[in-house]
Enzyme design. Sequence first.
Site, PDB file in Angstrom:
ATOM      1  N   GLN A 193       0.487  -1.124   0.246  1.00 25.33           N
ATOM      2  CA  GLN A 193      -0.177  -0.278  -0.067  1.00 25.33           C
ATOM      3  C   GLN A 193       0.423   1.789   0.326  1.00 25.33           C
ATOM      4  O   GLN A 193       0.517   2.334  -0.717  1.00 25.33           O
ATOM      5  CB  GLN A 193      -0.698   0.055   1.419  1.00 25.33           C
TER       6      GLN A 193
ATOM      7  N   ARG B 147      -1.907   0.771  -6.869  1.00 28.01           N
ATOM      8  CA  ARG B 147      -1.559  -0.618  -6.666  1.00 28.01           C
ATOM      9  C   ARG B 147      -0.813  -1.651  -7.348  1.00 28.01           C
ATOM     10  O   ARG B 147      -0.397  -1.982  -7.695  1.00 28.01           O
ATOM     11  CB  ARG B 147      -2.946  -1.013  -5.769  1.00 28.01           C
TER      12      ARG B 147
ATOM     13  N   ASP C 184      -7.462   6.266   7.242  1.00 28.08           N
ATOM     14  CA  ASP C 184      -7.992   4.705   6.893  1.00 28.08           C
ATOM     15  C   ASP C 184      -8.948   4.395   7.998  1.00 28.08           C
ATOM     16  O   ASP C 184      -9.703   5.045   8.653  1.00 28.08           O
ATOM     17  CB  ASP C 184      -6.620   3.891   7.751  1.00 28.08           C
TER      18      ASP C 184
HETATM   19  N1   CP Z   1      -6.209  -0.780   0.595  1.00 22.98           N
HETATM   20  C1   CP Z   1      -6.420  -2.189   0.482  1.00 22.98           C
HETATM   21  O1   CP Z   1      -5.095  -3.623   0.570  1.00 22.98           O
HETATM   22  O2   CP Z   1      -7.262  -3.270  -0.046  1.00 22.98           O
HETATM   23  P1   CP Z   1      -8.465  -4.498   0.020  1.00 22.98           P
HETATM   24  O3   CP Z   1      -8.127  -4.792   1.084  1.00 22.98           O
HETATM   25  O4   CP Z   1      -9.686  -4.605  -0.885  1.00 22.98           O
HETATM   26  O5   CP Z   1      -6.811  -5.277  -0.658  1.00 22.98           O
END
Ligand code: CP
Length: 305
Positions: free
Chosen positions: A132, A292, A224
């Site tokens: 991330q 990503r 988050d």
């Molecule tokens: N941000 C992220 O890791 O999303 P997911 O949990 O959908 O993989």
Amino acid sequence: MGERDFLSIADLATGELVDLLDGADKAKARPSSWSSKIKGNQVALIFEKPSTRTRVSFEVAVTSMGGHAIILRSDELQLGRGETVEDTGRVLTRYVDALVVRTFEQERLEKLASASNVPVINALSDRSHPCQALADMQTIREKKGGLEGLSLAYVGDGNNVAHSLLLAGSKLGMHVRVATPAGYAPRSDIVLMSQQNAIDSGGSVTITEVVAEAISGADVLYTDVWASMGQESESQARTEVFERFQLNSDALALADDEVIVMHCLPAHRGEEISRDVMDGSRSVVWDQAENRLHTQKALLAWLLG
Ligand code: CP
């Protein structure tokens, strides 16, 4: 030296981190020239927790670079019936060229990596989310034209995402400011490592319980969810504790006029971020999610190349 793993941003030298971001920019600009980068490689993707972005972007990254992705949920593996992670790693190593793993404790990931003779990539653990952070850094660099000297304010839970942002931002010369409620600060060992990084990079690290201290004049605002996967039973209690830590229009007004707003997703509008900010003109969350894919292509090409 044996195979390289990617379990934490701390595993990377600063130059390697910059090279990965440069690679991600190239993968994004000219995807067709990356179509054979990992041709013939078999990559197992083990998910012990749910995922949308990480799972799909890794599968697309692997297949669009000529590899083959094998998606494995833990309840489909003997792992779900008590086979150890070490034995799972030893066996899968005989079949595949890399393992991408989303799991619980960082130590579980480390055990699997130490028993595996192929690169292991951390696709999220309780302590860190380094993939991330790669996408986050690519996104900030792309939107702002650089990273050094920028202020990144993370507001909310001092969780795995905050840890990886601290490590990455501090390596790259950013001023990383983290505001959390009392008792939810990032781990002290991660903060210490980040402070050491900042000494070398010219950046800085601020940990505070005062939201305004983190966000005043910030170039980047980031949040988050307040309750991560596995903390659902704490959701209600956390909502009360984190109430003052929402990214909303009041927070935006304190930041730089050209601020960008980031969220690793999934988002809970009305909790950690207000709807108007999440969907507003300063938000870059969809480009962040797209990146990503490009950063993970660069990572796979580096580890398997
Ligand atoms: N941000 C992220 O890791 O999303 P997911 O949990 O959908 O993989």
